[in-house]
Design a protein around this motif. Structure first.
Motif, PDB file in Angstrom:
ATOM      1  N   GLY A  61      -5.816   2.194   0.562  1.00 21.58           N
ATOM      2  CA  GLY A  61      -6.012   3.026   1.221  1.00 21.58           C
ATOM      3  C   GLY A  61      -7.192   3.209   2.354  1.00 21.58           C
ATOM      4  O   GLY A  61      -6.964   3.479   3.237  1.00 21.58           O
ATOM      5  N   ARG A  62      -8.292   3.495   1.518  1.00 19.31           N
ATOM      6  CA  ARG A  62      -9.290   3.833   2.852  1.00 19.31           C
ATOM      7  C   ARG A  62      -9.532   2.788   3.499  1.00 19.31           C
ATOM      8  O   ARG A  62      -9.517   3.023   4.748  1.00 19.31           O
ATOM      9  CB  ARG A  62     -10.770   3.058   2.206  1.00 19.31           C
ATOM     10  CG  ARG A  62     -11.337   4.613   1.211  1.00 19.31           C
ATOM     11  CD  ARG A  62     -12.353   5.162   0.829  1.00 19.31           C
ATOM     12  NE  ARG A  62     -12.497   3.952  -0.430  1.00 19.31           N
ATOM     13  CZ  ARG A  62     -11.906   4.834  -1.909  1.00 19.31           C
ATOM     14  NH1 ARG A  62     -11.445   6.184  -1.659  1.00 19.31           N
ATOM     15  NH2 ARG A  62     -12.021   3.634  -2.620  1.00 19.31           N
ATOM     16  N   GLU A  76      -2.060  12.159  -7.715  1.00 16.72           N
ATOM     17  CA  GLU A  76      -2.060  11.261  -6.977  1.00 16.72           C
ATOM     18  C   GLU A  76      -1.680  10.202  -7.130  1.00 16.72           C
ATOM     19  O   GLU A  76      -2.265   8.328  -7.160  1.00 16.72           O
ATOM     20  CB  GLU A  76      -3.536  11.156  -6.654  1.00 16.72           C
ATOM     21  CG  GLU A  76      -3.816  12.789  -5.943  1.00 16.72           C
ATOM     22  CD  GLU A  76      -5.556  12.783  -6.040  1.00 16.72           C
ATOM     23  OE1 GLU A  76      -5.671  11.779  -7.069  1.00 16.72           O
ATOM     24  OE2 GLU A  76      -5.771  13.609  -5.360  1.00 16.72           O
ATOM     25  N   THR A  82       0.458  -1.260   0.062  1.00 17.86           N
ATOM     26  CA  THR A  82      -0.546  -0.267  -0.085  1.00 17.86           C
ATOM     27  C   THR A  82       0.855   1.282   0.300  1.00 17.86           C
ATOM     28  O   THR A  82       2.051   0.893   0.880  1.00 17.86           O
ATOM     29  CB  THR A  82      -0.679  -0.029   1.232  1.00 17.86           C
ATOM     30  OG1 THR A  82      -1.302  -1.295   1.305  1.00 17.86           O
ATOM     31  CG2 THR A  82      -2.252   1.198   0.706  1.00 17.86           C
ATOM     32  N   ILE A 114       1.232   4.828   0.485  1.00 20.46           N
ATOM     33  CA  ILE A 114       0.975   6.403   1.228  1.00 20.46           C
ATOM     34  C   ILE A 114       2.279   7.880   0.715  1.00 20.46           C
ATOM     35  O   ILE A 114       3.182   7.629   1.408  1.00 20.46           O
ATOM     36  CB  ILE A 114       0.888   6.228   2.761  1.00 20.46           C
ATOM     37  CG1 ILE A 114      -0.383   4.775   2.768  1.00 20.46           C
ATOM     38  CG2 ILE A 114      -0.002   7.755   3.357  1.00 20.46           C
ATOM     39  CD1 ILE A 114      -0.184   4.974   4.582  1.00 20.46           C
ATOM     40  N   PHE A 172      -7.576   4.281   6.936  1.00 22.73           N
ATOM     41  CA  PHE A 172      -7.567   4.874   7.713  1.00 22.73           C
ATOM     42  C   PHE A 172      -8.690   5.121   7.781  1.00 22.73           C
ATOM     43  O   PHE A 172      -9.257   6.048   8.643  1.00 22.73           O
ATOM     44  CB  PHE A 172      -7.061   6.513   6.596  1.00 22.73           C
ATOM     45  CG  PHE A 172      -5.990   6.646   6.420  1.00 22.73           C
ATOM     46  CD1 PHE A 172      -4.801   8.175   7.291  1.00 22.73           C
ATOM     47  CD2 PHE A 172      -4.442   6.357   5.652  1.00 22.73           C
ATOM     48  CE1 PHE A 172      -3.868   7.204   7.555  1.00 22.73           C
ATOM     49  CE2 PHE A 172      -3.640   6.775   5.580  1.00 22.73           C
ATOM     50  CZ  PHE A 172      -2.574   7.357   6.411  1.00 22.73           C
ATOM     51  N   ASP A 189      -2.267   5.215  -3.244  1.00 23.75           N
ATOM     52  CA  ASP A 189      -3.328   4.721  -2.478  1.00 23.75           C
ATOM     53  C   ASP A 189      -4.094   5.459  -1.310  1.00 23.75           C
ATOM     54  O   ASP A 189      -5.297   5.718  -1.731  1.00 23.75           O
ATOM     55  CB  ASP A 189      -3.362   3.506  -1.626  1.00 23.75           C
ATOM     56  CG  ASP A 189      -2.343   1.862  -2.718  1.00 23.75           C
ATOM     57  OD1 ASP A 189      -3.236   1.630  -3.243  1.00 23.75           O
ATOM     58  OD2 ASP A 189      -1.413   1.854  -2.292  1.00 23.75           O
ATOM     59  N   VAL A 190      -3.072   6.271  -0.822  1.00 27.67           N
ATOM     60  CA  VAL A 190      -3.164   7.510  -0.378  1.00 27.67           C
ATOM     61  C   VAL A 190      -1.928   8.844  -0.247  1.00 27.67           C
ATOM     62  O   VAL A 190      -1.238   8.450  -0.985  1.00 27.67           O
ATOM     63  CB  VAL A 190      -3.354   6.962   1.333  1.00 27.67           C
ATOM     64  CG1 VAL A 190      -3.611   8.633   2.391  1.00 27.67           C
ATOM     65  CG2 VAL A 190      -4.102   6.478   1.509  1.00 27.67           C
ATOM     66  N   VAL A 240      -5.746  14.173   4.410  1.00 24.12           N
ATOM     67  CA  VAL A 240      -5.449  12.802   4.363  1.00 24.12           C
ATOM     68  C   VAL A 240      -6.812  12.368   3.058  1.00 24.12           C
ATOM     69  O   VAL A 240      -7.803  12.470   2.800  1.00 24.12           O
ATOM     70  CB  VAL A 240      -5.787  11.911   5.089  1.00 24.12           C
ATOM     71  CG1 VAL A 240      -5.448  10.139   4.484  1.00 24.12           C
ATOM     72  CG2 VAL A 240      -5.793  11.835   6.364  1.00 24.12           C
ATOM     73  N   ARG A 241      -6.320  12.288   1.311  1.00 26.19           N
ATOM     74  CA  ARG A 241      -7.122  12.193   0.694  1.00 26.19           C
ATOM     75  C   ARG A 241      -7.234  10.474   0.553  1.00 26.19           C
ATOM     76  O   ARG A 241      -6.090  10.593  -0.217  1.00 26.19           O
ATOM     77  CB  ARG A 241      -6.575  12.934  -0.508  1.00 26.19           C
ATOM     78  CG  ARG A 241      -6.921  14.100  -0.541  1.00 26.19           C
ATOM     79  CD  ARG A 241      -6.457  14.989  -1.471  1.00 26.19           C
ATOM     80  NE  ARG A 241      -6.461  15.924  -1.303  1.00 26.19           N
ATOM     81  CZ  ARG A 241      -5.922  17.144  -2.148  1.00 26.19           C
ATOM     82  NH1 ARG A 241      -5.405  17.033  -3.218  1.00 26.19           N
ATOM     83  NH2 ARG A 241      -6.302  18.113  -2.336  1.00 26.19           N
ATOM     84  N   SER A 242      -7.670   9.136   0.286  1.00 22.97           N
ATOM     85  CA  SER A 242      -7.679   8.590   0.454  1.00 22.97           C
ATOM     86  C   SER A 242      -8.209   7.961  -0.926  1.00 22.97           C
ATOM     87  O   SER A 242      -9.630   8.091  -1.932  1.00 22.97           O
ATOM     88  CB  SER A 242      -8.497   7.118   1.212  1.00 22.97           C
ATOM     89  OG  SER A 242      -8.034   7.586   3.070  1.00 22.97           O
TER      90      SER A 242
END
Lengths: 330, 277
Positions: A176-177, A153, A128, A130, A180, A157-158, A169-171
């Motif tokens: 990614g979601r 982006e 993942t 980030i 978080f 994933d985040v 935080v942009r998932s």
């Protein structure tokens, strides 16, 4: 609506991930003045700010510099082969630069076209990403010349954005979601746009030049200082050339793949002694050709994210940017 | 975990010393189920390995009609080929493949075939010659011009003699000036000149030219003079390879991955590529 997490909260979260047995890697100060992506023993090791980008690329967590393909054992004239069946633990690459994250979907093409490379894919699937948006750049950065940006982006994933005491935080993906969920709070605050470096060259013009001027003296003249050390390729997020060799003796050992580089003289040397690329000029030209012509033609994407590591790590201070910006005057 | 880099285990069933530094090796799959699935096209290549020394790339020089075994031929020049040189019947080696495109043998049907080979380039021609002889009614006249530095460097000499006995087959052997022996019955000279002297009729023909770059370079004008176009002249490139499956980034000639889109190209295709081979 976006989400935020406090900086302390994110550090706690990283500690949790490590406690869960996940591999967490991020920028670490390995010696004074040197920040490298490395596996974290503790979440406190991570360096969040005060540098432009790590000296290496994060690709080695998906495409290791040395990887077992199979082991062999000889009994008389029989041979037994075994694959590495080891589980790849879930791994989180934290505070990755957008120019590193963007390399993964670019690399996915070559490791999946025609036939799947399982060794690459199993690590990729366990990973993942980030990313932490950039807030600064140096004279080697050129992401905006290859269609990316300090806040791109792609491949993440985040995405995290520094808001002072918190991160926005942009998932971006389910993966990614999941990390978080319940950890970040809804917020109205969003990070300002950071434009990064001005574009330094036109990749379309580079493609035209390398396609049309294959025999131009430019390649020799612009690369006279090149030592052929391969540092540009080893620290590049998208360079993926490899060698396959045996390590061991005639009784037992292993077959491995190691990173290789088109900058090395033996890379294309034939058994007959003929070498289609006998000098650094033709080898540097190959690097440009692969990144700006071959790969885009085959897979629709430039094999370069503009991270500038080739220049930062070059003992002669050259790298892609020098070569590419020079084309305009060639 | 199945993976594209783990080789099949092969049993060595025959080893023949062709010259002081060239051997041919015949191998069989140890896994019989794998053997029955295996198929390839003449002109494709494999990656062969001596465990402990590594892998090397060679043409599969047996005909694709021979189902019980496959063969490769190599000159002893480096670490892997030194190890393969020591291999004996009953030993186990590794094989991955088949890789690459192979010869367009269907497209060649109804044509006369001209094979021009130099030195260690005989094996990739040999598989095509046998394939044509085994499908004799589909092909016209077959001409083979094969040259080596000396008489002692010619490979598959017994088979050259066997082909010469067949109907509508002409085999011309030559050695470089100074490479002949007192009892040498073949020609003396380089492949391009010997081929030109042979006055082969080239209408409705395809040519397969494999050998050192200098031989190919000097043969092309002769073929051109005979009226052959670049779309009817084929060769097989020998770019260095590691993975064989378009990943390791080593074998490209300009935009083309030789391991995937080659190794067989027409001269027309090569003329469009940069000189990167």
């Amino acid at each position: 609506m976006s989400e935020i997490i406090s900086k302390a909260g994110l550090r706690e979260l990283a500690k949790e991930w490590i406690a869960q047995g996940k591999v967490v890697a991020g920028p670490v100060q390995t010696k004074p003045g040197l920040v490298m992506y490395a596996k974290l023993a503790s979440a406190d090791e991570i360096v969040w700010e005060g540098f432009v980008r790590p000296a290496n690329s994060v690709k080695e967590f998906v495409f290791p510099r040395h990887e077992l393909l199979c082991t062999y054992k000889m009994e008389g004239n029989r041979v037994e082969l075994a694959n590495d069946g080891a589980e790849i633990p879930a791994q989180i690459l934290l505070a990755v630069r957008p120019c590193d994250a963007a390399a993964f979907p670019i690399l996915d093409h070559v490791f999946n076209w025609d036939c799947r490379d399982e060794l690459y894919n199993r690590r990729r699937e366990a990973t993942t990403v980030i990313a932490l948006a950039c807030e600064s750049h140096d004279e080697s950065c050129f992401c905006t010349s290859v269609g990316l940006s300090p806040q791109a982006e792609r491949g993440s994933d985040v995405m995290l954005f520094d808001l002072g005491e918190e991160y926005e935080v942009r998932s971006l993906t389910d993966k990614g979601r999941a990390l978080f969920a319940g950890k970040a709070q809804p917020s109205e605050r969003t990070a300002p746009t950071y434009m990064g470096p001005d574009p330094r060259f036109n990749p379309e013009q580079v493609k035209q030049f390398v396609d049309g001027q294959f025999t131009s003296p430019y390649w020799q003249e612009a690369t006279l200082a090149c030592l052929g050390c391969g540092a540009c390729a080893y620290n590049c997020p998208t360079c993926h050339c490899f060698d396959i060799v045996d390590e061991g003796n005639s009784q037992h050992g292993k077959r491995v793949r190691n990173w290789d580089s088109c900058q090395f003289g033996q890379f294309t040397l034939h058994a007959s002694g003929h070498n289609p690329r006998p000098d650094q000029g033709s080898r540097q030209r190959q690097r440009v050709l692969h990144k700006f012509s071959i790969y885009p033609e085959k897979f629709g994407e430039i094999l370069c994210t503009g991270c500038g590591n080739c220049t930062r790590n070059c003992p002669e201070g050259q790298g892609m940017l020098t070569l590419l910006t020079g084309i305009e005057h060639a | 975990m199945p993976d594209i880099y783990t080789p099949d285990l092969m049993e060595v069933v025959n080893v023949r010393k062709q010259t002081p530094d060239v051997k041919s090796v015949r191998i069989q799959f140890q896994n019989k189920a794998r053997a029955s699935q295996f198929d390839f096209r003449v002109g494709q290549f494999g990656i062969f390995s001596a465990f402990g020394s590594g892998e090397s790339t060679f043409n599969i020089c047996s005909s694709s009609n021979w189902k019980d075994s496959l063969e490769f031929c190599f000159r002893k020049v480096g670490r892997v080929t030194e190890a393969l040189w020591r291999v004996e019947e009953g030993d186990t080696i590794g094989f991955r493949g088949p890789y690459g495109n192979g010869y367009p043998v269907e497209k060649w049907e109804g044509k006369n075939l001209i094979f021009l080979g130099g030195g260690i380039a005989m094996p990739p021609i040999r598989c095509a010659v046998w394939y044509a002889l085994e499908n004799r009614e589909k092909y016209g006249n077959i001409t083979v011009v094969y040259g080596a530095r000396t008489v002692a460097d010619l490979v598959y000499v017994d088979e050259l003699a066997e082909w010469a006995k067949r109907d509508r087959v002409r085999v011309i052997q030559c050695v470089d000036p100074g490479g002949q022996t007192s009892d040498w019955k073949g020609e003396v000279g380089f492949v391009p000149t010997v081929f030109e002297r042979a006055k082969v009729a080239a209408e409705n023909s395809v040519a397969l030219v494999i050998g050192p770059p200098i031989m190919i370079k000097n043969t092309l004008p002769v073929l051109e003079k005979l009226g052959m176009g670049p779309d009817s002249i084929y060769t097989s490139l020998e770019n260095r390879m590691k993975c064989g499956v378009g990943k390791c980034g080593r074998c490209n000639a300009g935009p083309v991955y030789v391991c995937k889109e080659g190794p067989v190209f027409t001269m027309e295709q090569l003329q469009k590529l940069p000189q990167d081979y």
